[in-house]
Motif scaffolding. Structure first.
Motif, PDB file in Angstrom:
ATOM      1  N   HIS A  92      -2.844  64.494  50.837  1.00  0.00           N
ATOM      2  CA  HIS A  92      -2.328  63.221  51.141  1.00  0.00           C
ATOM      3  C   HIS A  92      -3.232  62.458  52.073  1.00  0.00           C
ATOM      4  O   HIS A  92      -3.662  63.066  53.135  1.00  0.00           O
ATOM      5  CB  HIS A  92      -0.953  63.345  51.673  1.00  0.00           C
ATOM      6  N   HIS A  94       3.657  66.192  56.761  1.00  0.00           N
ATOM      7  CA  HIS A  94       3.344  66.042  55.392  1.00  0.00           C
ATOM      8  C   HIS A  94       1.844  66.275  55.166  1.00  0.00           C
ATOM      9  O   HIS A  94       1.330  66.144  54.172  1.00  0.00           O
ATOM     10  CB  HIS A  94       3.996  64.822  54.769  1.00  0.00           C
ATOM     11  N   PHE A 144      -0.795  64.838  56.214  1.00  0.00           N
ATOM     12  CA  PHE A 144      -1.679  63.624  55.822  1.00  0.00           C
ATOM     13  C   PHE A 144      -2.959  63.677  56.629  1.00  0.00           C
ATOM     14  O   PHE A 144      -3.024  64.089  57.887  1.00  0.00           O
ATOM     15  CB  PHE A 144      -0.898  62.285  56.288  1.00  0.00           C
TER      16      PHE A 144
END
Length: 167
Positions: free
Chosen positions: A6, A28, A30
């Motif tokens: 991501h 997540h 990122f």
């Protein structure tokens, strides 16, 4: 794609409260892409939070990876023999990105140099409450190559505003 990486592309300054997004970015996995070293440094600083927020960071050993990829410059933008109008300035952005302040500054310029003209290009979201001086011309949304030709003929891009630090 549960295992896809991501990326969060940031092309302007991160918000001052960007620290509040830190946990979600880490959770997540990122990675952030900044468009300059200055932007990267600002993002890093804003992800760290205020001094009182950093007290608890020892619990979060992870950090958010930040990469720098400069916006590309079109190779066709090389200098050419286009004649420059020394009295023509150009503004090219959305009205909410400082046009009102830019017009105030342009009126000040006109009080000293009444021969100047200002071209205004924008992507088509014109704010009809904005009034422009008679020496300004609203061109609206133009194809990129037309904007570049107007820039080539202008003395400079006129963007003296303090609201948006991106252009």
């Amino acid at each position: 794609f549960p295992h896809a990486r991501h990326y969060f592309w940031i092309h302007n300054l991160a918000p001052r409260d960007f620290y509040s997004k830190r946990k979600a970015l880490i959770d997540h996995a990122f990675e952030i892409i900044a468009v300059s070293d200055f932007h990267r440094q600002t993002i890093e600083r804003r992800l760290q939070g205020k001094w009182y927020q950093r007290i608890w960071q020892f619990k979060q050993a992870k950090s958010v990876p930040i990469h720098v990829i400069y916006n590309p410059i079109d190779e066709a933008l090389d200098r050419n023999d286009t004649p420059v109008n020394p009295h023509q300035l150009i503004f090219m952005s959305s009205p909410h990105k400082g046009l009102a302040e830019t017009l105030e500054k342009f009126n000040y310029v006109l009080s000293h140099y009444p021969d100047y003209q200002l071209l205004i290009c924008n992507p088509g979201n014109w704010d009809h409450r904005i009034t422009i001086p008679s020496q300004a011309t609203f061109l609206g949304a133009l194809p990129h190559h037309d904007v570049i030709e107007h820039v080539r003929r202008s003395l400079c891009v006129f963007y003296p505003q303090t609201q948006r630090v991106e252009t």
